[in-house]
Design an enzyme around this catalytic site. Structure first.
Site, PDB file in Angstrom:
ATOM      1  N   LEU A   1     -21.021 -21.161  -4.654  1.00 50.20           N
ATOM      2  CA  LEU A   1     -22.084 -20.843  -5.629  1.00 50.20           C
ATOM      3  C   LEU A   1     -21.255 -21.143  -6.795  1.00 50.20           C
ATOM      4  O   LEU A   1     -19.847 -21.117  -6.846  1.00 50.20           O
ATOM      5  CB  LEU A   1     -22.069 -19.385  -6.493  1.00 50.20           C
ATOM      6  CG  LEU A   1     -22.323 -18.122  -7.558  1.00 50.20           C
ATOM      7  CD1 LEU A   1     -23.524 -18.878  -7.426  1.00 50.20           C
ATOM      8  CD2 LEU A   1     -21.747 -16.529  -7.515  1.00 50.20           C
TER       9      LEU A   1
ATOM     10  N   HIS B   1     -29.475 -17.029  -2.321  1.00 55.20           N
ATOM     11  CA  HIS B   1     -28.430 -16.606  -2.935  1.00 55.20           C
ATOM     12  C   HIS B   1     -28.545 -14.390  -2.873  1.00 55.20           C
ATOM     13  O   HIS B   1     -27.396 -14.523  -2.037  1.00 55.20           O
ATOM     14  CB  HIS B   1     -28.601 -16.787  -4.476  1.00 55.20           C
ATOM     15  CG  HIS B   1     -27.267 -16.037  -5.468  1.00 55.20           C
ATOM     16  ND1 HIS B   1     -26.071 -16.614  -5.145  1.00 55.20           N
ATOM     17  CD2 HIS B   1     -27.981 -15.639  -6.881  1.00 55.20           C
ATOM     18  CE1 HIS B   1     -25.456 -15.748  -6.053  1.00 55.20           C
ATOM     19  NE2 HIS B   1     -26.734 -14.913  -6.877  1.00 55.20           N
TER      20      HIS B   1
ATOM     21  N   GLY C   1     -20.559   0.430  -2.722  1.00 57.45           N
ATOM     22  CA  GLY C   1     -19.848   1.294  -1.058  1.00 57.45           C
ATOM     23  C   GLY C   1     -18.885   2.199  -2.043  1.00 57.45           C
ATOM     24  O   GLY C   1     -18.876   3.749  -1.517  1.00 57.45           O
TER      25      GLY C   1
ATOM     26  N   PHE D   1     -27.205 -14.978 -20.303  1.00 59.24           N
ATOM     27  CA  PHE D   1     -27.866 -14.750 -19.167  1.00 59.24           C
ATOM     28  C   PHE D   1     -29.732 -15.283 -19.359  1.00 59.24           C
ATOM     29  O   PHE D   1     -30.146 -15.037 -19.670  1.00 59.24           O
ATOM     30  CB  PHE D   1     -27.035 -14.078 -18.383  1.00 59.24           C
ATOM     31  CG  PHE D   1     -25.998 -14.320 -17.426  1.00 59.24           C
ATOM     32  CD1 PHE D   1     -24.665 -14.574 -17.822  1.00 59.24           C
ATOM     33  CD2 PHE D   1     -26.291 -13.845 -16.140  1.00 59.24           C
ATOM     34  CE1 PHE D   1     -23.637 -14.732 -16.854  1.00 59.24           C
ATOM     35  CE2 PHE D   1     -25.255 -13.635 -15.091  1.00 59.24           C
ATOM     36  CZ  PHE D   1     -23.722 -14.352 -16.045  1.00 59.24           C
TER      37      PHE D   1
ATOM     38  N   GLN E   1     -33.837 -14.878  -3.057  1.00 60.72           N
ATOM     39  CA  GLN E   1     -33.707 -15.659  -4.457  1.00 60.72           C
ATOM     40  C   GLN E   1     -33.213 -16.775  -4.137  1.00 60.72           C
ATOM     41  O   GLN E   1     -31.955 -16.686  -3.675  1.00 60.72           O
ATOM     42  CB  GLN E   1     -32.624 -14.681  -5.324  1.00 60.72           C
ATOM     43  CG  GLN E   1     -32.277 -15.542  -6.686  1.00 60.72           C
ATOM     44  CD  GLN E   1     -31.573 -14.254  -7.507  1.00 60.72           C
ATOM     45  OE1 GLN E   1     -30.532 -14.407  -8.165  1.00 60.72           O
ATOM     46  NE2 GLN E   1     -33.009 -14.279  -9.275  1.00 60.72           N
TER      47      GLN E   1
ATOM     48  N   ARG F   1     -34.126 -17.513 -13.316  1.00 60.24           N
ATOM     49  CA  ARG F   1     -33.417 -17.938 -11.231  1.00 60.24           C
ATOM     50  C   ARG F   1     -34.686 -18.839 -11.420  1.00 60.24           C
ATOM     51  O   ARG F   1     -34.262 -19.963 -11.038  1.00 60.24           O
ATOM     52  CB  ARG F   1     -32.545 -17.249 -11.331  1.00 60.24           C
ATOM     53  CG  ARG F   1     -30.901 -17.098 -11.520  1.00 60.24           C
ATOM     54  CD  ARG F   1     -29.743 -15.984 -10.288  1.00 60.24           C
ATOM     55  NE  ARG F   1     -28.881 -15.479 -11.494  1.00 60.24           N
ATOM     56  CZ  ARG F   1     -28.133 -15.525 -10.585  1.00 60.24           C
ATOM     57  NH1 ARG F   1     -27.971 -14.366 -10.143  1.00 60.24           N
ATOM     58  NH2 ARG F   1     -26.678 -14.788 -11.173  1.00 60.24           N
TER      59      ARG F   1
ATOM     60  N   GLU G   1     -23.568 -18.411 -12.844  1.00 59.52           N
ATOM     61  CA  GLU G   1     -24.864 -18.710 -14.713  1.00 59.52           C
ATOM     62  C   GLU G   1     -23.793 -18.617 -15.290  1.00 59.52           C
ATOM     63  O   GLU G   1     -24.725 -19.511 -16.904  1.00 59.52           O
ATOM     64  CB  GLU G   1     -25.915 -18.029 -14.422  1.00 59.52           C
ATOM     65  CG  GLU G   1     -27.093 -18.022 -15.030  1.00 59.52           C
ATOM     66  CD  GLU G   1     -28.031 -16.908 -14.286  1.00 59.52           C
ATOM     67  OE1 GLU G   1     -28.478 -16.253 -15.703  1.00 59.52           O
ATOM     68  OE2 GLU G   1     -29.005 -16.704 -14.065  1.00 59.52           O
TER      69      GLU G   1
ATOM     70  N   HIS H   1     -30.571 -19.655  -6.431  1.00 61.30           N
ATOM     71  CA  HIS H   1     -29.336 -19.832  -7.125  1.00 61.30           C
ATOM     72  C   HIS H   1     -29.922 -20.787  -7.997  1.00 61.30           C
ATOM     73  O   HIS H   1     -29.325 -21.947  -6.967  1.00 61.30           O
ATOM     74  CB  HIS H   1     -28.443 -19.375  -7.354  1.00 61.30           C
ATOM     75  CG  HIS H   1     -27.235 -19.009  -8.375  1.00 61.30           C
ATOM     76  ND1 HIS H   1     -26.435 -19.852  -9.165  1.00 61.30           N
ATOM     77  CD2 HIS H   1     -27.614 -17.859  -8.900  1.00 61.30           C
ATOM     78  CE1 HIS H   1     -26.319 -19.526 -10.467  1.00 61.30           C
ATOM     79  NE2 HIS H   1     -26.295 -18.106 -10.297  1.00 61.30           N
TER      80      HIS H   1
ATOM     81  N   ARG I   1     -34.775 -11.414  -9.553  1.00 59.29           N
ATOM     82  CA  ARG I   1     -33.587 -10.771 -10.460  1.00 59.29           C
ATOM     83  C   ARG I   1     -32.562 -12.035 -11.180  1.00 59.29           C
ATOM     84  O   ARG I   1     -32.566 -12.807 -11.398  1.00 59.29           O
ATOM     85  CB  ARG I   1     -32.290 -10.306  -9.327  1.00 59.29           C
ATOM     86  CG  ARG I   1     -31.031  -9.682  -9.509  1.00 59.29           C
ATOM     87  CD  ARG I   1     -30.201  -9.565  -8.826  1.00 59.29           C
ATOM     88  NE  ARG I   1     -29.220 -10.878  -8.459  1.00 59.29           N
ATOM     89  CZ  ARG I   1     -29.060 -11.120  -9.071  1.00 59.29           C
ATOM     90  NH1 ARG I   1     -28.272 -11.127  -9.683  1.00 59.29           N
ATOM     91  NH2 ARG I   1     -27.684 -12.007  -8.135  1.00 59.29           N
TER      92      ARG I   1
END
Length: 557
Positions: A238, A336, A15, A113, A226, A272, A241, A228, A371
């Site tokens: 969280l 996640h 946004g 990653f 997903q 993931r 990663e 995580h 993702r």
């Protein structure tokens, strides 16, 4: 009645990025947000944002990694846009004042990653989302943008297939507001609160998706949730990663780095979905540690942990009582991210003229069935910018549509009736039941009998929700009523997820069915599109996946 050329709902990265693009062109754009912008959930992103900068890397490699990571369900035309425009977008953020860690040559530092063939995740320690959010918000403020915060959007107003505005509840003052607009963008984030163990803020209740499907706009690929791999065992907070990117190990109760069994080439840096399933398998087969797996960063050393992972060190100490300098962190998979969302084209347009969506609330689709870490922040800035460019062109010839004030009156009446309700049910207790049911039966592993049990539970909760009582009868800051509406939104999201998961009879990416353990390209290489019929029942249609350069192949790591 307020009137603005463009209304942006949501003040996270997507946004804000759209808003900056519009405001620098002098366009009358307003932000409407459930919370003050710096409290948006984008600020919780820790690990990094992807772009191919190194001379040995390329956007084409990033493109392929993302397609493969999506289990070939991502639309390749959209993924090509995401990856080819990545580096320019990150450099533009840098010019806006967003700070990244630097490498020895003075360029933007990058870490590995999961699922990536090269270290391409740009980072700021383990708080890159916080840095990006504040940097973009500074730019929004620079243009003196009007922001209505603590406003809860309840309806999209449409006139003959064209958007004409929104209806929102002013939480501070207990009043409803109609906002007329030529264009509306939803950047309202995900629905993590559907699940009991999740990494999301309490505000992530799928509001924009719920409002959209009620307005006749399809939600795409909602069965793909997903999980995580690394969230704190006790809270679901969280753990980036980036910890594995810096070299952390995953250990079972025997002290074994078990990822060698599941992803022998990439180990802890597999995608993931694969890592989450591996962890859950170890736990299910009795090699967990009190229902968890251990994330070990001790070998990285105190100095590196404090420089690169200070936030997760403090979170581990505060919420698990474990100092990762000396002990492994107990972690487990947690809900996640939503790969699915409001169906859009590559410029963030929906089927309603003048209505756009970007970020996690949207499904372009660049993430497909799974993702890759570092691609969500990239998604917000690449497509937030594209949305701003397209909206700016669109409103040149657009006019204000007819605003149906009966929708405002309807929503106002629903709130007033709810406030007067003295039913026996409480939304908080119903929410807890829903979240635990979804975790148990529509989680990392899925099968038909369990998912149908979840749907039965959802149907029962829908009935009980008709008897929700409200204890707070006040007019101002009545969060009791807002939370009741949020519960109804996540209840709808849960039903779309569960029914979509039952209908997809294959395993692909984050959607893994023990009763259909193989990917089925012949029958299921397609997107699911969820809509509501005239009676409010969920129905599904399907659309083709855009395949331009990479034909589906077996996915191994």
């Amino acid at each position: 009645m307020l009137r603005h050329d463009v209304v942006i709902v949501g003040a996270g990265l997507a946004g804000l990025r759209t808003c900056v693009e519009l405001r620098k062109k002098g366009i009358d754009a307003i932000i409407v947000s459930k919370v003050y912008p710096t409290r948006s959930h984008s600020g919780a992103a820790q690990g990094g944002v992807n772009a191919a900068f190194d001379e040995n890397d390329s956007w084409e490699s990033h493109f392929f990694d993302t397609v493969k990571g999506s289990d070939y369900l991502g639309d390749q035309d959209a993924i090509e846009i995401l990856t080819s425009e990545a580096s320019a977008n990150i450099l533009e953020l840098q010019k806006m004042g967003v700070v990244f860690n630097r490498n020895d040559a003075g360029g933007i530092a990058q870490r590995p990653f999961g699922g990536q063939s090269f270290p391409r995740s740009c980072y700021y320690a383990d708080a890159v989302g916080h840095m990006m959010l504040h940097g973009l918000f500074d730019n929004v403020l620079k243009y003196n943008t009007k922001i209505l915060y603590e406003y809860f959007v309840t309806s999209l107003v449409v006139d003959n297939g064209k958007v004409s505005g929104i209806v929102a509840y002013d939480i501070k003052n207990g009043k409803f507001e109609g906002i007329s607009a030529k264009a509306v963008l939803f950047a309202t984030g995900g629905y993590g609160q559907v699940y009991s163990s999740n990494t999301n803020a309490l505000i992530n209740t799928g509001d924009g998706m719920a409002v959209s499907i009620k307005a006749g706009i399809p939600l795409m690929d909602m069965e793909f949730v997903q999980f995580h791999p690394t969230t704190l065992k006790s809270t679901g907070i969280l753990v980036t990663e980036g910890a594995r990117g810096e070299g952390a190990y995953l250990l079972n109760s025997l002290g074994v780095r078990f990822m060698s069994k599941y992803a022998p080439k990439t180990m802890e840096l597999a995608p993931r979905d694969l890592v989450a399933r591996a962890e859950q398998t170890e736990i299910n087969e009795g090699r967990g540690v009190d229902g968890a797996i251990l994330l070990d960063v001790r070998h990285l050393g105190k100095e590196r942990i404090m420089e690169k992972l200070p936030q997760i060190m403090q979170l581990s100490i505060d919420f698990e009582g474990v100092n990762p300098i000396y002990e492994p962190i107990p972690i487990r998979p947690g809900a996640h991210y939503s790969m699915g969302g409001i169906k859009t084209d590559n410029n963030c347009r929906t089927i309603i003229e003048g209505f756009y969506s970007a970020g996690e609330s949207a499904c372009v689709s660049v993430h497909g069935a799974n993702r890759l870490g570092g691609n969500s922040l990239l998604d917000t800035v690449v497509f937030g910018r594209r949305a701003g460019i397209d909206i700016a062109e669109y409103i040149k010839g657009a006019v204000y549509g007819k605003f149906d004030e009966s929708i405002l009156k309807r929503d106002e009446e629903i709130f007033e009736n709810l406030k007067k309700s003295s039913g026996k049910e409480r939304h908080g207790l119903l929410k807890a039941e829903l979240q635990e049911e979804m975790r148990a039966d529509v989680g990392v592993f899925r099968e038909e009998i369990a998912m149908k049990k979840a749907i039965e539970k959802i149907e029962g909760l829908k009935e009980r929700a008709k008897s929700i009582g409200i204890d707070d009868k006040s007019k101002t800051f009545n969060t009791d009523i807002v939370e009741a509406f949020e519960f109804n939104n996540i209840l709808l999201m849960a039903e779309v997820i569960a029914r979509g998961a039952v209908s997809r009879k294959e395993s692909r990416g984050a959607h893994y069915r023990t009763d259909f353990p193989e990917r089925d390209d012949a029958n299921w290489l397609k997107h699911t599109l969820a809509t509501l019929d005239d009676k409010g029942n969920i129905k599904f249609d399907f659309s083709n996946v855009s395949i331009s350069k990479f034909e589906p192949k077996p996915r191994t790591y």
